[in-house]
Design a protein around this motif. Structure first.
Motif, short mmCIF file in Angstrom:
data_model
loop_
_atom_site.label_atom_id
_atom_site.label_comp_id
_atom_site.label_asym_id
_atom_site.label_seq_id
_atom_site.Cartn_x
_atom_site.Cartn_y
_atom_site.Cartn_z
N TRP A 186 67.18 33.17 35.50
CA TRP A 186 68.07 34.33 35.38
C TRP A 186 68.01 34.92 33.98
CZ3 TRP A 186 73.94 34.56 34.63
CH2 TRP A 186 74.48 35.73 35.18
N PHE A 187 68.11 34.06 32.97
CA PHE A 187 68.12 34.53 31.59
C PHE A 187 66.74 34.95 31.09
CE2 PHE A 187 72.05 31.72 30.89
CZ PHE A 187 72.91 32.79 30.99
N ILE A 188 65.71 34.19 31.46
CA ILE A 188 64.37 34.47 30.97
C ILE A 188 63.71 35.60 31.76
CG2 ILE A 188 62.03 33.49 30.74
CD1 ILE A 188 63.38 30.79 30.11
N GLY A 189 64.05 35.72 33.04
CA GLY A 189 63.46 36.77 33.87
C GLY A 189 62.01 36.50 34.22
N SER A 190 61.67 35.23 34.36
CA SER A 190 60.30 34.85 34.67
C SER A 190 60.34 33.52 35.43
CB SER A 190 59.48 34.71 33.38
OG SER A 190 58.13 34.40 33.64
N GLU A 191 59.18 33.10 35.93
CA GLU A 191 59.07 31.85 36.66
C GLU A 191 58.28 30.83 35.85
OE1 GLU A 191 60.62 31.32 39.43
OE2 GLU A 191 61.22 33.39 39.87
N PRO A 192 58.62 29.54 35.93
CA PRO A 192 57.85 28.54 35.21
C PRO A 192 56.45 28.37 35.78
CG PRO A 192 59.78 27.54 36.29
CD PRO A 192 59.74 28.98 36.66
N LYS A 193 55.48 28.07 34.92
CA LYS A 193 54.13 27.82 35.41
C LYS A 193 53.67 26.40 35.13
CE LYS A 193 51.94 29.85 31.25
NZ LYS A 193 50.99 30.87 30.77
N LYS A 194 54.33 25.72 34.19
CA LYS A 194 54.00 24.33 33.89
C LYS A 194 55.29 23.57 33.61
CE LYS A 194 49.45 25.22 31.82
NZ LYS A 194 48.61 25.06 30.61
N VAL A 195 55.33 22.29 34.01
CA VAL A 195 56.50 21.47 33.75
C VAL A 195 56.08 20.04 33.45
CG1 VAL A 195 56.82 21.01 36.22
CG2 VAL A 195 58.72 20.69 34.66
N TRP A 196 56.77 19.45 32.50
CA TRP A 196 56.57 18.03 32.21
C TRP A 196 57.94 17.38 32.14
CZ3 TRP A 196 56.65 14.92 27.28
CH2 TRP A 196 56.15 13.63 27.50
#
Length: 334
Positions: A186-196
């Motif tokens: 909501w705040f960033i306005g984007s979707e994650p592409k990598k997660v650790w």
């Protein structure tokens, strides 16, 4: 009056039922739960006209306009689908489902019933402080957002409930972190592409039986290159603690950096202290009420809420990628 049929009389379910019963433009018309004794007791206390022990029977009731769902998480998508097909508007507590496959079925049900309102319970979006932060970000007051840090900690005093819920919760990332993940998107306005993701069972080894932890964290890289960091813990000794920090190129917004229930300071023989909320219902009491008011308004006005079924799926997908990374110890791409 919007007549509501409500399923689930656990702690969260009772809280929602009580909120609905106090609304001016909605009626808590029916309750559904398997516990007949509790069902009768709460129906009498809340002045509810009808009771059901069978969800399928409740949604056949032509007098009911909308269904609110606070049943166990693994039942959400099936009940969402059935209620929408029965012509009811639906509000469901999070998570949307305990698997991504379930979430896709919920998406299909919402798409096949476009005249019905569906809303998911991401109540933090209705917190006045988070709404203020969102407007400030949209107004450019902190520049470009490049980092969101979110902490969610449950008190150790509630650990027995977490352990009991553990086998069918979907894990800490799905059970607790969906709110943090939703706020990041909501705040960033984007979707994650990598997660650790990392974590462990530092105090309660029982969670290892479900490939889960009692304290976990995750670092994310978003498609617009922003960063997200979340921490979720079940062993806070001091109480319920939620804090969020949004960092921008021209400023920083912090929400709840000192967890306190009010502005009172107590001075006594132990020193100076501030009391804090002891659970999520106390901390976000007004947010829960406001999200239900929004659902009722959408039904009355024939409009769709900002929070959609696709938000539920996206958050669940991200949560499971966090869990995958947690279990494997590897960086995972979405």
């Amino acid at each position: 009056m919007i007549k509501i049929g409500h399923i689930g009389l656990g702690r969260m379910g009772l809280f929602h039922a009580e909120n609905i019963s106090q609304m001016n433009d909605a009626e808590l018309f029916a309750l559904c739960d398997l516990d007949e004794e509790k069902l009768a007791k709460e129906a009498k206390r809340l002045n509810v006209k009808k009771t059901y022990t069978d969800f399928d029977e409740m949604i056949k009731d032509d007098e009911i306009d909308a269904i609110t769902i606070t049943s166990p998480s693994h039942l959400h998508t099936e009940q969402i689908s059935k209620a929408l097909k029965a012509g009811k508007h639906v509000f469901s507590e999070k998570p949307l489902g305990t698997t991504v496959e379930q979430c896709k079925l919920a998406e299909k049900a919402v798409e096949e019933n476009p005249d019905q309102v569906f809303m998911l319970g991401f109540m933090r979006r209705f917190d006045k402080s988070y709404q203020y932060a969102k407007k400030a970000i949209e107004a450019g007051k902190i520049g470009k957002v490049y980092m969101v840090r979110s902490y969610s900690q449950d008190p150790t005093a509630k650990i027995e409930g977490a352990i009991a819920f553990g086998p069918h919760s979907g894990g800490e990332f799905l059970d607790m972190c969906v709110h943090d993940i939703d706020l990041m998107r909501w705040f960033i306005g984007s979707e994650p592409k990598k997660v650790w993701a990392i974590g462990g069972c530092y105090a309660y080894p029982e969670f290892a039986d479900w490939n889960d932890g009692d304290n976990v964290s995750a670092l994310m890289k978003f498609e617009n290159d922003a960063m997200g960091f979340l921490f979720a813990g079940r062993t806070a000794p001091h109480g319920y603690n939620v804090e969020t920090e949004i960092m921008g190129t021209e400023g920083i917004i912090r929400i709840g950096s000192v967890p306190q229930k009010n502005l009172v300071e107590i001075l006594d023989s132990t020193g100076i202290r501030k009391e804090i909320s002891q659970d999520f219902i106390e901390r976000f009491s007004d947010s829960f009420k406001d999200e239900m008011k929004e659902f009722i308004s959408c039904v009355k006005e024939g409009r769709k809420p900002e929070i959609t079924v696709y938000d539920g799926t996206a958050v669940s997908e991200i949560a499971y990628k966090c869990k995958e990374s947690f279990e494997s110890g590897e960086l995972v791409e979405l």
